[in-house]
Design an enzyme around this catalytic site. Sequence first.
Site, PDB file in Angstrom:
ATOM      1  N   ASP A 246      -4.192   2.906   1.796  1.00 51.38           N
ATOM      2  CA  ASP A 246      -3.060   3.030   0.878  1.00 51.38           C
ATOM      3  C   ASP A 246      -2.271   1.735   0.771  1.00 51.38           C
ATOM      4  OD1 ASP A 246      -0.961   4.719  -0.563  1.00 51.38           O
ATOM      5  OD2 ASP A 246       0.208   3.933   1.114  1.00 51.38           O
ATOM      6  N   GLU A 319      -6.866   0.968  -2.198  1.00 47.65           N
ATOM      7  CA  GLU A 319      -5.960   1.214  -3.316  1.00 47.65           C
ATOM      8  C   GLU A 319      -5.240  -0.072  -3.670  1.00 47.65           C
ATOM      9  OE1 GLU A 319      -2.058   3.883  -4.558  1.00 47.65           O
ATOM     10  OE2 GLU A 319      -2.149   2.840  -2.640  1.00 47.65           O
TER      11      GLU A 319
END
Length: 605
Positions: A246, A319
């Site tokens: 993330d 990401e």
Amino acid sequence: MTFLHNLLVTILVLGLLCTLCRAAAVDLSLEQHQDRAAASKEEKRDWWQVAQFYQIYPRSFKDSDGDGVGDIQGIISKLDYLKEIGVTATWLSPIFTSPMVDFGYDISDFFDIQPEYGTLDDFDQLVAEAKKRNIKIILDFVPNHSSDENEWFKKSVKREKGYEDYYMWHDGYVNPTTGKREPPSNWIQAFRGSAWEWNEDRQQYYLHQFAVQQPDLNYRNPQVVAQMKRVLTYWLDRGVAGFRMDAVPWCFESLPDENGRYPDEPLSGYTDDPDNSAYLKHIHTQDLRETVEMVFQWRTLFDDYQRVHGGDTRIIMVETYSELDYVMQFYGNRTAKGAEIPFNFQFITGGNGDKNNAQLTAGGFVKIINSWMVQMPAGKTANWVMGNHDQRRVGSRYGEDRIDLMNMLQMFLPGVSVTYQGEELGMTDLDISWEDTRDPSACNSNADIYEEFTRDPGRTPFQWSDEANAGFSTNSNTWLPINPNYQTVNAKTENASTTSHLSLYKQLTHLRQLKTLQLGATRYANVGDNVLAIKRSLSGEATLVLVANVLETKVTGVDVAGPLYASGNYKIKVSNPQAKASVGDSVTLSNLSLEPYAAIILESV
């Protein structure tokens, strides 16, 4: 090879420019690539290269205990559903111990499970039950920050030995005019306002590029790097097949100057709102080269782990919404291996942006596809992400008439597909009131502008049936409201219909098992504004062609044979309801008629 590579780039750039014309085509296969495709018929792809990934947002997937919140046992109860729709691996948004300020992305214990989701025993059961069904579990790794309730942060506040510099601390500066202490720089957090927060106990500012309760870890501290590698190894030991990582671009910041001062970031000119993250160009807080190299370290960790423990490749999914030249660096280079899957968000950020692509033309689709395929390093695997928990749903961004079309496109393009839960059903956004809003990105604004920032509309509970609460929970008070359209848009109803979004989605996942789609060469083109056409071909196998009318007007006399360099006879193998066509019907590639939003997959005969 250098000459041929330059020639390929030239051809592709010219093809992209031609999208302004009535017809444009891009061929991804120069002679050497065509030969490789022909020779690759018997090649073995690694498991992830042809995988169908499925993102689960656990809080909204399935509630097993009636508290209105999804949980691990709920996921276990629906593993057969995942198997039925062809899922290879599912990645779970964070399930670690958390105060839930950012619903799991603020982690207070990286080594345990959030109690409302379950226990470590529940997680081990999930991995074991998924393995029985040949489904792999991918976890969401949050490297940039922790919760301010994490023991590491509490120790750092107290300057305990070994934790003094675990986070980004700074004295700030006293304004000589006002006499008040001010933050170290003008940096702005993603959730509005200053990225610096004063800590009264430590008498310093700490950096938080997201919520105040999410302090940034200091990756220039080797102890932090080692600690996060221990986190990864811990979950590898529990059987996960990899990690979605993330907010990776935020892991490193520019160093302070010789006087200890961090550089301010320049104005972007995009907005006049000084609290909006878009107010600044984040040249000192995102997309630094050190971040890419940290991903290389994690890749080395995984490779070393595999050499010792064996088993299938453990993967990294990154990401990043950065510019593509930066994203492509995560793939690695000649001297360092990188991530298998740096996420391709072009269908989210491309076209008309992340809000509304309902009027995107076929040329716009070609431009989006081409943007990734042209820049992707040779020998790497493409991936296609249409949506996720941070975005409006595909049907709400591209239009409900295009739901099947978008799923067909995602499954037909070469490489990895990544589906966000509910997209196979055609779930759409639900407007959430200010009173019901939960997302900190919106809550940090106000009732007048929150809809500009909220991510809640795409996070509503999964619609399992037309029963009470959509079959998601026995509790009518779910953590977010349920979309009222659940009475018709739900897994149970759609599973019983041969013309539903879900029925078509299952056909597509079955189709992806064909060698042509797993190994074949790719050519794509647009014919005018309406028609997108893609050909997948492999020597010795049937050629497949996807043709889609992406607009609301009918077209006739369409020739895709020329742009695709396709010949021979074709029959319909898969079609969406808008096509008003029958599987098995013969078609002529040089003279097609397509209803509005029709999409068909053809097979050579």
